[in-house]
Write a protein that holds these residues in place. Sequence first.
Motif, PDB file in Angstrom:
ATOM      1  N   THR A  30       0.829  -1.214   0.000  1.00 32.74           N
ATOM      2  CA  THR A  30       0.000   0.000   0.000  1.00 32.74           C
ATOM      3  C   THR A  30       0.859   1.259   0.000  1.00 32.74           C
ATOM      4  O   THR A  30       0.508   2.255  -0.629  1.00 32.74           O
ATOM      5  CB  THR A  30      -0.958   0.014   1.207  1.00 32.74           C
ATOM      6  OG1 THR A  30      -0.222  -0.261   2.418  1.00 32.74           O
ATOM      7  CG2 THR A  30      -2.054  -1.025   1.045  1.00 32.74           C
ATOM      8  N   ARG A  31       1.980   1.206   0.679  1.00 34.44           N
ATOM      9  CA  ARG A  31       2.879   2.361   0.667  1.00 34.44           C
ATOM     10  C   ARG A  31       3.538   2.512  -0.705  1.00 34.44           C
ATOM     11  O   ARG A  31       3.644   3.615  -1.245  1.00 34.44           O
ATOM     12  CB  ARG A  31       3.949   2.202   1.740  1.00 34.44           C
ATOM     13  CG  ARG A  31       3.482   2.597   3.134  1.00 34.44           C
ATOM     14  CD  ARG A  31       4.631   2.601   4.102  1.00 34.44           C
ATOM     15  NE  ARG A  31       4.277   3.204   5.377  1.00 34.44           N
ATOM     16  CZ  ARG A  31       5.117   3.339   6.394  1.00 34.44           C
ATOM     17  NH1 ARG A  31       6.363   2.916   6.275  1.00 34.44           N
ATOM     18  NH2 ARG A  31       4.722   3.894   7.514  1.00 34.44           N
ATOM     19  N   ALA A  32       3.977   1.396  -1.270  1.00 38.16           N
ATOM     20  CA  ALA A  32       4.682   1.442  -2.552  1.00 38.16           C
ATOM     21  C   ALA A  32       3.796   1.962  -3.673  1.00 38.16           C
ATOM     22  O   ALA A  32       4.272   2.625  -4.597  1.00 38.16           O
ATOM     23  CB  ALA A  32       5.212   0.056  -2.904  1.00 38.16           C
ATOM     24  N   PHE A  33       2.493   1.672  -3.596  1.00 40.33           N
ATOM     25  CA  PHE A  33       1.579   2.079  -4.666  1.00 40.33           C
ATOM     26  C   PHE A  33       0.704   3.265  -4.279  1.00 40.33           C
ATOM     27  O   PHE A  33      -0.336   3.506  -4.889  1.00 40.33           O
ATOM     28  CB  PHE A  33       0.718   0.885  -5.075  1.00 40.33           C
ATOM     29  CG  PHE A  33       1.485  -0.160  -5.848  1.00 40.33           C
ATOM     30  CD1 PHE A  33       1.604  -0.083  -7.231  1.00 40.33           C
ATOM     31  CD2 PHE A  33       2.107  -1.206  -5.184  1.00 40.33           C
ATOM     32  CE1 PHE A  33       2.319  -1.037  -7.937  1.00 40.33           C
ATOM     33  CE2 PHE A  33       2.835  -2.164  -5.883  1.00 40.33           C
ATOM     34  CZ  PHE A  33       2.949  -2.081  -7.266  1.00 40.33           C
ATOM     35  N   GLY A  34       1.128   3.990  -3.267  1.00 41.33           N
ATOM     36  CA  GLY A  34       0.475   5.250  -2.934  1.00 41.33           C
ATOM     37  C   GLY A  34      -0.911   5.133  -2.339  1.00 41.33           C
ATOM     38  O   GLY A  34      -1.725   6.054  -2.485  1.00 41.33           O
ATOM     39  N   ALA A  35      -1.192   4.030  -1.635  1.00 42.87           N
ATOM     40  CA  ALA A  35      -2.516   3.853  -1.027  1.00 42.87           C
ATOM     41  C   ALA A  35      -2.538   4.284   0.435  1.00 42.87           C
ATOM     42  O   ALA A  35      -3.536   4.070   1.124  1.00 42.87           O
ATOM     43  CB  ALA A  35      -2.962   2.398  -1.141  1.00 42.87           C
ATOM     44  N   GLY A  36      -1.464   4.892   0.908  1.00 44.18           N
ATOM     45  CA  GLY A  36      -1.441   5.401   2.272  1.00 44.18           C
ATOM     46  C   GLY A  36      -0.893   4.405   3.274  1.00 44.18           C
ATOM     47  O   GLY A  36      -0.456   3.309   2.923  1.00 44.18           O
ATOM     48  N   ASP A  37      -0.916   4.824   4.538  1.00 42.80           N
ATOM     49  CA  ASP A  37      -0.443   3.976   5.639  1.00 42.80           C
ATOM     50  C   ASP A  37      -1.587   3.079   6.080  1.00 42.80           C
ATOM     51  O   ASP A  37      -2.589   3.537   6.624  1.00 42.80           O
ATOM     52  CB  ASP A  37       0.034   4.843   6.801  1.00 42.80           C
ATOM     53  CG  ASP A  37       0.717   4.031   7.896  1.00 42.80           C
ATOM     54  OD1 ASP A  37       0.471   2.809   7.982  1.00 42.80           O
ATOM     55  OD2 ASP A  37       1.492   4.613   8.664  1.00 42.80           O
ATOM     56  N   LEU A  38      -1.442   1.796   5.859  1.00 39.45           N
ATOM     57  CA  LEU A  38      -2.514   0.842   6.135  1.00 39.45           C
ATOM     58  C   LEU A  38      -2.915   0.847   7.599  1.00 39.45           C
ATOM     59  O   LEU A  38      -4.071   0.567   7.935  1.00 39.45           O
ATOM     60  CB  LEU A  38      -2.047  -0.560   5.726  1.00 39.45           C
ATOM     61  CG  LEU A  38      -3.092  -1.672   5.619  1.00 39.45           C
ATOM     62  CD1 LEU A  38      -4.176  -1.298   4.622  1.00 39.45           C
ATOM     63  CD2 LEU A  38      -2.429  -2.985   5.211  1.00 39.45           C
ATOM     64  N   ARG A  39      -1.988   1.203   8.472  1.00 37.38           N
ATOM     65  CA  ARG A  39      -2.291   1.189   9.911  1.00 37.38           C
ATOM     66  C   ARG A  39      -3.250   2.302  10.328  1.00 37.38           C
ATOM     67  O   ARG A  39      -3.796   2.263  11.440  1.00 37.38           O
ATOM     68  CB  ARG A  39      -0.990   1.289  10.702  1.00 37.38           C
ATOM     69  CG  ARG A  39      -0.099   0.059  10.552  1.00 37.38           C
ATOM     70  CD  ARG A  39       1.281   0.296  11.112  1.00 37.38           C
ATOM     71  NE  ARG A  39       1.989   1.326  10.356  1.00 37.38           N
ATOM     72  CZ  ARG A  39       3.229   1.737  10.646  1.00 37.38           C
ATOM     73  NH1 ARG A  39       3.861   1.216  11.662  1.00 37.38           N
ATOM     74  NH2 ARG A  39       3.812   2.672   9.908  1.00 37.38           N
ATOM     75  N   SER A  40      -3.475   3.272   9.445  1.00 38.23           N
ATOM     76  CA  SER A  40      -4.409   4.355   9.757  1.00 38.23           C
ATOM     77  C   SER A  40      -5.730   4.196   9.019  1.00 38.23           C
ATOM     78  O   SER A  40      -6.556   5.103   8.997  1.00 38.23           O
ATOM     79  CB  SER A  40      -3.774   5.704   9.394  1.00 38.23           C
ATOM     80  OG  SER A  40      -3.543   5.788   7.993  1.00 38.23           O
ATOM     81  N   ILE A  41      -5.926   3.020   8.414  1.00 32.18           N
ATOM     82  CA  ILE A  41      -7.132   2.748   7.630  1.00 32.18           C
ATOM     83  C   ILE A  41      -7.921   1.609   8.274  1.00 32.18           C
ATOM     84  O   ILE A  41      -7.340   0.634   8.734  1.00 32.18           O
ATOM     85  CB  ILE A  41      -6.766   2.364   6.181  1.00 32.18           C
ATOM     86  CG1 ILE A  41      -6.049   3.520   5.490  1.00 32.18           C
ATOM     87  CG2 ILE A  41      -8.007   1.953   5.383  1.00 32.18           C
ATOM     88  CD1 ILE A  41      -5.433   3.156   4.153  1.00 32.18           C
ATOM     89  N   GLY A  42      -9.239   1.735   8.298  1.00 32.77           N
ATOM     90  CA  GLY A  42     -10.085   0.646   8.775  1.00 32.77           C
ATOM     91  C   GLY A  42      -9.703   0.147  10.145  1.00 32.77           C
ATOM     92  O   GLY A  42      -9.637   0.902  11.111  1.00 32.77           O
ATOM     93  N   SER A  43      -9.397  -1.164  10.234  1.00 34.82           N
ATOM     94  CA  SER A  43      -9.063  -1.783  11.511  1.00 34.82           C
ATOM     95  C   SER A  43      -7.626  -1.521  11.922  1.00 34.82           C
ATOM     96  O   SER A  43      -7.236  -1.824  13.051  1.00 34.82           O
ATOM     97  CB  SER A  43      -9.277  -3.298  11.419  1.00 34.82           C
ATOM     98  OG  SER A  43      -8.371  -3.876  10.498  1.00 34.82           O
ATOM     99  N   GLY A  44      -6.809  -0.998  11.003  1.00 36.65           N
ATOM    100  CA  GLY A  44      -5.405  -0.784  11.301  1.00 36.65           C
ATOM    101  C   GLY A  44      -4.566  -2.035  11.121  1.00 36.65           C
ATOM    102  O   GLY A  44      -3.349  -2.014  11.323  1.00 36.65           O
ATOM    103  N   SER A  45      -5.202  -3.115  10.716  1.00 34.55           N
ATOM    104  CA  SER A  45      -4.502  -4.376  10.505  1.00 34.55           C
ATOM    105  C   SER A  45      -3.716  -4.325   9.195  1.00 34.55           C
ATOM    106  O   SER A  45      -4.003  -3.518   8.316  1.00 34.55           O
ATOM    107  CB  SER A  45      -5.511  -5.528  10.462  1.00 34.55           C
ATOM    108  OG  SER A  45      -4.887  -6.746  10.117  1.00 34.55           O
ATOM    109  N   ILE A  46      -2.725  -5.216   9.065  1.00 36.12           N
ATOM    110  CA  ILE A  46      -1.897  -5.235   7.853  1.00 36.12           C
ATOM    111  C   ILE A  46      -2.325  -6.329   6.883  1.00 36.12           C
ATOM    112  O   ILE A  46      -1.629  -6.613   5.917  1.00 36.12           O
ATOM    113  CB  ILE A  46      -0.412  -5.424   8.203  1.00 36.12           C
ATOM    114  CG1 ILE A  46      -0.186  -6.766   8.925  1.00 36.12           C
ATOM    115  CG2 ILE A  46       0.089  -4.256   9.039  1.00 36.12           C
ATOM    116  CD1 ILE A  46       1.278  -7.125   9.112  1.00 36.12           C
ATOM    117  N   GLY A  47      -3.489  -6.945   7.142  1.00 36.77           N
ATOM    118  CA  GLY A  47      -3.943  -8.050   6.303  1.00 36.77           C
ATOM    119  C   GLY A  47      -4.686  -7.624   5.057  1.00 36.77           C
ATOM    120  O   GLY A  47      -4.976  -6.441   4.835  1.00 36.77           O
ATOM    121  N   ALA A  48      -5.005  -8.626   4.221  1.00 37.74           N
ATOM    122  CA  ALA A  48      -5.627  -8.366   2.925  1.00 37.74           C
ATOM    123  C   ALA A  48      -7.006  -7.726   3.050  1.00 37.74           C
ATOM    124  O   ALA A  48      -7.386  -6.899   2.217  1.00 37.74           O
ATOM    125  CB  ALA A  48      -5.739  -9.678   2.137  1.00 37.74           C
TER     126      ALA A  48
END
Length: 207
Positions: A30-48
């Motif tokens: 998500t970071r490499a493709f410009g989708a933001g920091d996954l930890r600040s999205i939804g549940s904050g989990s790093i899963g699919a």
Amino acid sequence: MDWTLISPALLWPVAIGYLLGSVPFGLVLTRAFGAGDLRSIGSGSIGATNVLRTGRKGLAAATLLLDAAKGGVAVVIAEQLAPGAGPMAAGAALIGHCYPVWLRFRGGKGVATALGIILAVSWPIALALLGVWAVAIAVSRISSLSSLSAVVAAIPAALLLGSPALVPLMAAMALVIVWKHRANITRLMNGTEPRIGGAKADAPNGG
């Protein structure tokens, strides 16, 4: 416990299993493709499942495959280094995914990684669990319930399919994944867990 009974040869497979499992593919992609920091999205989990909340289905699919692959690869490498060490490396890989040291032990919920592990140790059990998941998702339309049903079913599946030696591994993985889904379980009990295609609940679902 007499720690002297633990062979040093087993330490490498366990260490490699944890390190492979701890690679946060969802966060990296998500970071490499410009989708933001996954930890600040939804549940904050790093899963699919959480990657899917970014709206990037391709990245979610890639995360799912890579998270599953790292579990399977950990088992294969462990067996090459020390035959019989696969289950220990598998457990370490799951712990690595759920509790990666690089992310202050805040990782994913382990379902994809567990699937990769089960595929590596027993593909018949993996097929059985996919069947359980498919039935549960068709009936309930709830992602977390379907995933939990599948991982718990791994225990009787190992017995029924002639792999009783795998029961401890299946039980340990089920315990970790159930624990990681405790918030989902609370919402399931309260009737507030969202269904696929339904209205969003206040709290996020899944990984």
